[in-house]
Motif scaffolding. Structure first.
Motif, short mmCIF file in Angstrom:
data_model
loop_
_atom_site.label_atom_id
_atom_site.label_comp_id
_atom_site.label_asym_id
_atom_site.label_seq_id
_atom_site.Cartn_x
_atom_site.Cartn_y
_atom_site.Cartn_z
N ARG A 1 -2.03 41.38 81.42
CA ARG A 1 -1.01 40.37 81.15
C ARG A 1 -1.60 38.97 81.18
N GLY A 2 -2.87 38.84 81.47
CA GLY A 2 -3.51 37.54 81.42
C GLY A 2 -3.16 36.62 82.56
N ILE A 3 -2.85 37.18 83.73
CA ILE A 3 -2.55 36.34 84.89
C ILE A 3 -3.87 35.87 85.51
N PRO A 4 -4.07 34.57 85.71
CA PRO A 4 -5.33 34.07 86.27
C PRO A 4 -5.59 34.63 87.67
N GLU A 5 -6.88 34.79 87.98
CA GLU A 5 -7.26 35.32 89.29
C GLU A 5 -6.75 34.43 90.43
N ALA A 6 -6.73 33.11 90.21
CA ALA A 6 -6.24 32.21 91.25
C ALA A 6 -4.77 32.46 91.55
N THR A 7 -4.00 32.77 90.50
CA THR A 7 -2.59 33.09 90.70
C THR A 7 -2.45 34.42 91.42
N VAL A 8 -3.25 35.41 91.04
CA VAL A 8 -3.21 36.72 91.70
C VAL A 8 -3.49 36.56 93.19
N ALA A 9 -4.44 35.68 93.53
CA ALA A 9 -4.79 35.48 94.94
C ALA A 9 -3.65 34.86 95.73
N ARG A 10 -2.75 34.14 95.05
CA ARG A 10 -1.62 33.51 95.75
C ARG A 10 -0.39 34.41 95.82
N LEU A 11 -0.30 35.42 94.99
CA LEU A 11 0.87 36.29 94.98
C LEU A 11 1.14 36.92 96.35
N PRO A 12 0.12 37.40 97.08
CA PRO A 12 0.41 37.94 98.41
C PRO A 12 0.99 36.90 99.37
N LEU A 13 0.62 35.63 99.20
CA LEU A 13 1.18 34.57 100.05
C LEU A 13 2.67 34.41 99.78
N TYR A 14 3.03 34.43 98.50
CA TYR A 14 4.44 34.33 98.15
C TYR A 14 5.20 35.55 98.66
N LEU A 15 4.60 36.72 98.52
CA LEU A 15 5.27 37.95 98.93
C LEU A 15 5.51 37.95 100.44
N ARG A 16 4.53 37.48 101.20
CA ARG A 16 4.70 37.43 102.65
C ARG A 16 5.85 36.50 103.03
N ALA A 17 5.91 35.34 102.40
CA ALA A 17 6.98 34.39 102.69
C ALA A 17 8.34 34.95 102.26
#
Length: 256
Positions: free
Chosen positions: A14-30
């Motif tokens: 889907r072309g999601i940048p690696e930097a965004t992927v690295a932040r997804l777990p932070l959003y999920l935790r919150a």
């Protein structure tokens, strides 16, 4: 139940940048914390603060997921939990094998947070023959001689290495040969892997060294500030440094 062998996350396609992927777990935790408190919606500013990022970056990240929220209302917490979990591949079961059942390996095996986040510790493996059969977190430790069979029988695609550094590369090679395509490496060494194998490195000593750097910098700033507040201290003067020129000694230019 699906295993890690049959499905892969769609983030790259889907072309999601690696930097965004690295932040997804932070959003999920919150978001998970908000869900546990039965909070129905959250603004981008509130969620960004909880995740430790700025709101503009959060909105950009969510645009890759096709989620823009509702103006004046915010984001639906439960929907975002599902959306991010699906994107990270956490709506399925990921069997994990831990290799190296020392103090760290045993601590990870006993960690209760894996199951609620889509991971299942399927196997514990160690090179010490006296460990074979020993139960750790309710799972019998198995010997590395059987590593290929263990990986195959449990459908493992994620391996965790907690061995001493000297053994890590050999263990990595065996995991990859057995079909493991993602490795979480706790050993303080750099692993070499073929194309198509993902490695994430966790080095606690490096993180502590980075913190030590910041502590030293803060201490230096405090010292400078304290000296600046000391009105009794005589002003510091730069001492000219002489160097030889064509006409004899001449003062060197001192930096401002």
């Amino acid at each position: 139940m699906a295993t890690g062998r049959t499905h892969r996350p769609a983030t790259r396609s889907r072309g999601i940048p690696e930097a965004t992927v690295a932040r997804l777990p932070l959003y999920l935790r919150a978001l998970t914390a908000l869900s546990e408190r039965s909070v129905p919606t959250v603004s981008s500013e509130e969620l960004a603060t909880a995740a430790g990022v700025n709101s503009a970056k959060l909105r950009k990240d969510f645009s890759y997921l096709g989620s823009y929220g509702t103006r004046g209302v915010g984001y639906d917490v439960e929907y975002l939990v599902y959306q991010i979990s699906r994107e990270l591949g956490l709506t399925q079961d990921w069997p994990v094998a831990i290799v190296g059942i020392g103090n760290l390996g045993a601590a990870l095996a006993n960690y209760g947070g894996f199951a609620s986040r889509g991971f299942r510790v399927a196997a514990l493996i160690d090179a010490d023959p006296t460990m074979a059969g020993t139960p750790v977190a309710g799972i019998a430790v198995q010997h590395t001689d059987d590593l290929d069979r263990i990986i195959s029988d449990n459908g493992v695609s994620i391996g965790v290495i907690t061995t001493p550094p000297g053994a890590a590369q050999q263990v990595c090679d065996r995991l990859v040969a057995a079909g493991v395509t993602s490795i979480l490496n706790f050993a303080p060494t750099v692993l070499s892997v073929p194309e198509g194998v993902d490695v994430r490195k966790v080095d606690l000593s490096i993180e502590l060294q980075i913190l030590a750097f910041h502590e030293q910098r803060k201490a230096g700033e405090d010292t400078v500030a304290a000296e600046g507040d000391d009105e009794s201290a005589p002003p510091m003067r730069a001492t000219p440094v002489s160097r030889k020129g064509p006409d004899g000694d001449m003062p060197a230019v001192m930096p401002a």
